[in-house]
Write an enzyme that holds these catalytic residues in place. Structure first.
Site, PDB file in Angstrom:
ATOM      1  N   CYS B  87       1.179  -1.017   0.104  1.00  0.00           N
ATOM      2  CA  CYS B  87       0.332  -0.025  -0.187  1.00  0.00           C
ATOM      3  C   CYS B  87       1.077   1.087  -0.260  1.00  0.00           C
ATOM      4  O   CYS B  87       1.632   1.210  -1.046  1.00  0.00           O
ATOM      5  CB  CYS B  87      -0.949  -0.177   0.935  1.00  0.00           C
ATOM      6  N   HIS B 195      -3.244  -5.563   1.015  1.00  0.00           N
ATOM      7  CA  HIS B 195      -2.841  -5.754   2.556  1.00  0.00           C
ATOM      8  C   HIS B 195      -2.817  -7.103   2.824  1.00  0.00           C
ATOM      9  O   HIS B 195      -3.848  -7.907   3.691  1.00  0.00           O
ATOM     10  CB  HIS B 195      -3.949  -5.021   3.240  1.00  0.00           C
ATOM     11  N   GLU B 197      -0.827  -8.564   4.699  1.00  0.00           N
ATOM     12  CA  GLU B 197      -1.022  -9.237   6.197  1.00  0.00           C
ATOM     13  C   GLU B 197      -1.857  -9.108   6.873  1.00  0.00           C
ATOM     14  O   GLU B 197      -2.485  -8.945   8.533  1.00  0.00           O
ATOM     15  CB  GLU B 197      -0.061  -7.914   7.024  1.00  0.00           C
TER      16      GLU B 197
END
Lengths: 76, 221
Positions: B87, B195, B197
């Site tokens: 990002c 994302h 994660e």
């Protein structure tokens, strides 16, 4: 001395914000707007003797992203 | 695998990334402040997190890309170290010149924050080795400036060289050729807007992001 740097998107790079402004102008009834491009104005307060080349170096290094933007420098 | 997460002022996904790396690599990553000029010895992976570093002033990622630590990150990338930018991290990588192109305001002007379908376009990178090419996965996005832009010849080269790793499988932000993530020419630097994660545990809605990190562990030890 001062410099004004105008940063604009390169021709051909789509400008979603300019398009939205265009749309809004249409909505307000302003006819005859063929296109809108949004840019930035950066004013620099500079030591006397700073050259246009110095400001161009600042544009290349940080103020503009040469991938998508061009810039115009006015010294005053 | 020894990893590090760079923290810029305004990063807000640095701890999510650290949790994912800790859980999947088994080792807590080193957190590096953006003013540091030297990276720890023996790093296998440097991760640049999501967030709004410097409040997105001037252009997203522009100020962070000129942070002192980025000189060390550029050198490490040049030496073949794996670098992951998520990002805002992707925006920083393009601004730093480690990846081509730029990330502009989303075509719809909206901040887009939801799970999106992605197609894995190339599973032959260290970052995507645990996915199958053409597989569809779901990963969340949360960005305002994710509209990938580059010259047509750059886009052709990215596609021709298999450097488009992830593509959006639905309309998200107007990205050229639906690009969601790309690698550099040597394949050791990945930038992506989604994302991974945030999706590493089925208890939190899914684990499609987990395999990105598992692939890195397999590739980097």
């Amino acid at each position: 001395m001062k410099a004004r740097v105008t940063v604009t998107l390169k021709p051909g790079v789509l400008d979603p914000q300019g398009r939205a402004i265009h749309h809004a102008l249409d909505g307000l009834g302003f006819a005859g707007v063929a296109g809108v491009r949004q840019g930035k104005l950066i004013e620099l307060d500079l030591a006397d003797g700073t050259t246009e080349a110095d400001v161009a170096a600042m544009c290349q290094a940080l103020l503009a992203n040469p991938v998508i933007e061009t810039y115009r420098i006015e010294l005053a | 695998m020894k990893s590090a997460v760079v923290v810029f002022p305004g990063s807000n996904c640095d701890r999510d990334l650290a949790v994912a790396l800790h859980e999947i690599t088994g080792v807590a990553p080193v957190m590096i402040w953006h003013r540091d000029t030297v990276l720890p010895q023996g790093l296998d992976l440097i991760a640049l997190p999501g967030g709004f570093s410097y409040g997105d002033y001037l252009r997203s990622g522009a100020m962070s890309a000129r942070s002192p630590v980025m000189r060390a990150v550029v050198d490490a990338a040049g030496a073949g170290r794996a670098v992951l930018g998520v990002c805002n991290g992707f925006q920083v990588l393009t601004e730093a010149g480690l990846l081509p192109g730029a990330l502009m305001r989303n075509a719809g002007l909206d901040f887009v924050c939801r799970d999106v379908a992605l197609t894995v376009a190339n599973s032959q990178t260290a970052f995507s080795a645990r996915y199958d090419t053409n597989e569809t996965i779901r990963i969340p996005v949360a960005h305002h400036d994710g509209n990938y832009t580059a010259d047509e010849d750059v886009l052709d080269r990215l596609e021709g060289e298999g450097r488009v790793v992830f593509r959006y499988a639905e309309a998200v932000n107007g990205s050229a050729r639906d690009i969601a993530g790309i690698v550099n020419t040597s394949g050791n630097v990945l930038g992506l807007m989604p994302h991974p994660e945030r999706l590493i545990d089925d208890a939190l809605g899914g684990s499609d992001g987990r395999r990105l990190f598992e692939g890195l562990v397999a590739a980097l030890g």
